[in-house]
Motif scaffolding. Structure first.
Motif: not given
Length: 547
Positions: A96-98, A387-399, A409-414, A416-418
């Motif tokens: 589905t497309d938002a 699990r299809l491609a998704e961008p990485f989440w830089y939550v632990g980045s020093p930036l 809250t961690g890797r979301p369901p397939r 889905a996006v965080p």
């Protein structure tokens, strides 16, 4: 006689003229950085589909250099993923497309065609110098740059971005890096087949243990021009030529498509690998794409993650070369993209354990899961065809500046996006600027972008941003640009918040109390300034001291 090119002291050399290298070159040129694009091949090889599934967020990256819409329009959009076990369908999923992005979740288009389109944009870019037939035989570095030897020719550059692909063993050896991991014994046969399959044009089909490939898997993807990409898992001792000579290839294909005309456009046999380098930065050399990490293609995480490597590297190299950030910003390239590669390795390794069980316990788990999935939703969720491609989440980045009110809250369901927050790729949404409709991410990739919710003192924020960086920072009030409320809804933005968006459209910070000192601190952090450096600047009076 050695020929030395000494005109490239402010240039980035990009090694590898595939989609990752092409993307990097175009993005660097977009930032005003001259590029020399090297490849050891004599010319482009347009044969075969290779990587075919291009993810929405990667189309966004390509749109930043003008090519995204064209690639999407030429590609084929598929909307349904069907999963089968033996002779019955277990379940299907419709994307589905938002209705916030202008791009579909995925399009299928051959890597060869994508390369041709990117070549046209490269040819029109005077800052990119393409050099074929340049096989790298030596790489040396000093404090001022990188020297690259290509047989009798030598050139120098400020930095080298190496995107030399999976077979770049010589480059890894020259850089002294390891490439640890695992290679799978089973082979996979790929055929691009042109035929007419009514009703299959918008569906991806995955078969576990079908009667016509017992004990193994088959994946079928639709492509433009009535072409279908079929991947068969085959035994480790599979002999492609013998099967073709015996006429068994035709029987293999007809078991899927039936008695209808077809043409084999391309075929290949390959092994899967799960490997990663120990370092993605070696001094003035950054590694990207398959040169740095190899994963199985189930989930389309190869090319897509490589393009995200290229974007991450390009803006950071440009900011360092233009003097907008210190060289320490490049340390975050390894930190962020190595973490992304490890995530992809974890996800795809789990898929391969399900597809190719390594022991009896894994085999029994897979069998039980597949047998139950037709009727048990819990078992269905455990069926892993990628699990299809998704961008990485830089939550632990020093930036990234954390926000305790928006925890990851961690890797979301397939599929889905965080929830939007620090480190997450900002949701795309239509906005209005100067009376014209555009998309948020188109603006985000022009530099640092500040989004001010209701109640933020914009003048003070702008002044703080000016103190933090010499780069022009754009500030937009959500109430001015978000007439429909779509962006505020996507962000779940609260009054008084300031959102800081990086040049790769990832959220660097969400400031709930955007005082000038916190704005300056978050921007400096997003530019790679260490805590020690920021403390020293405060002591020297270069930054306001938080009170």
């Amino acid at each position: 006689m050695t020929t030395i090119d000494t005109t490239m002291n402010a240039t980035v050399a990009v090694l590898g003229n595939g989609p990752v290298g092409q993307t990097a070159a175009l993005l660097l040129a977009r930032w005003g950085v001259p590029v020399v694009l090297l490849d050891q091949r004599p010319h482009r090889d347009p044969v075969g589909s290779k990587a075919i599934v291009q993810q929405r967020d990667v189309l966004d990256v390509w749109e930043a250099v003008g090519a995204g819409r064209r690639i999407a329009d030429e590609g084929l959009t598929w909307t349904t993923a069907r999963t089968f076990y033996r002779d019955r369908e277990l379940f299907n999923h419709t994307f589905t497309d938002a209705d916030r992005s202008t791009f579909p979740p995925f399009v299928n288009i051959s890597q060869a065609r994508t390369e041709q389109i990117l070549d046209e944009y490269i040819a029109a870019e005077p800052l990119i110098d393409v050099r074929w037939d340049h096989r790298v035989t030596g790489i040396t570095q000093d404090p001022d740059g990188v020297t690259i030897t290509c047989g009798p020719r030598t050139l120098t550059a400020a930095y080298l971005l190496a995107c030399a692909g999976a077979r770049g063993d010589d480059i890894r050896r020259l850089l002294g890096i390891s490439f640890d991991g695992h290679s799978f014994d089973d082979r996979f046969l790929i055929c691009d087949i042109r035929t007419d399959l009514p009703g299959w044009a918008n569906e991806r089909r995955f078969y576990f243990d079908p009667p016509w490939n017992p004990g193994r898997q088959v994946l079928i993807h639709p492509c433009p021009d009535n072409t279908f990409r079929i991947d068969w898992q085959v035994p480790a001792d599979y002999d492609d030529q013998s099967e073709m000579d015996a006429g068994a290839r035709d029987a293999r294909i007809r078991a899927i498509i039936g008695d209808r005309p077809y043409e084999v456009v391309w075929r290949s046999v390959y092994r899967f690998h799960s490997r990663i380098v120990d370092r993605m930065r070696v001094g003035r050399v950054l590694l990207a794409g398959d040169l740095a990490h190899l994963v199985s293609p189930f989930g389309a995480r190869g090319l897509n993650s490589g393009v995200q490597d290229a974007e991450n590297a390009a803006w950071k190299l440009a900011f360092v070369l233009h003097g907008w950030a210190g060289a320490e910003l490049l340390d975050s390239y390894h930190t962020e993209r190595h973490a992304a590669a490890r995530e992809n390795l974890e996800v795809t390794s789990a898929t391969m354990r399900f597809l190719v069980p390594g022991n009896e316990a894994e085999h029994q788990r897979r069998l039980s899961t597949l047998e139950s999935a037709a009727t048990d939703p819990a078992a269905r969720a455990e069926v892993d065809s990628g699990r299809l491609a998704e961008p990485f989440w830089y939550v632990g980045s020093p930036l990234t500046t954390p926000d305790p009110t928006r925890p990851f809250t961690g890797r979301p369901p397939r599929s889905a996006v965080p929830t939007a927050g620090p480190g997450i790729l900002v949701p795309d949404a239509p906005i209005s600027l100067a009376g014209k409709r555009t998309q948020l991410r188109r603006l985000a990739r022009d530099g640092f972008l500040l989004l001010a919710a209701e109640g933020v003192r914009s003048e003070a924020v702008q002044a703080a941003a000016h103190r933090a960086t010499p780069v022009s920072v754009r500030l937009l009030r959500l109430t001015d640009v978000d007439g429909t409320g779509a962006l505020r809804h996507a962000l779940a933005a609260r009054p008084g918040e300031l959102w800081i968006i990086r040049p790769d459209a990832h959220i660097a910070a969400v400031l709930t109390d955007p005082r000038p000192e916190s704005v300056t601190s978050a921007l400096r952090r997003a530019l790679g300034s260490s805590a020690d450096a920021m403390k020293q600047e405060e002591d020297d009076g270069a930054l306001p001291v938080a009170r």
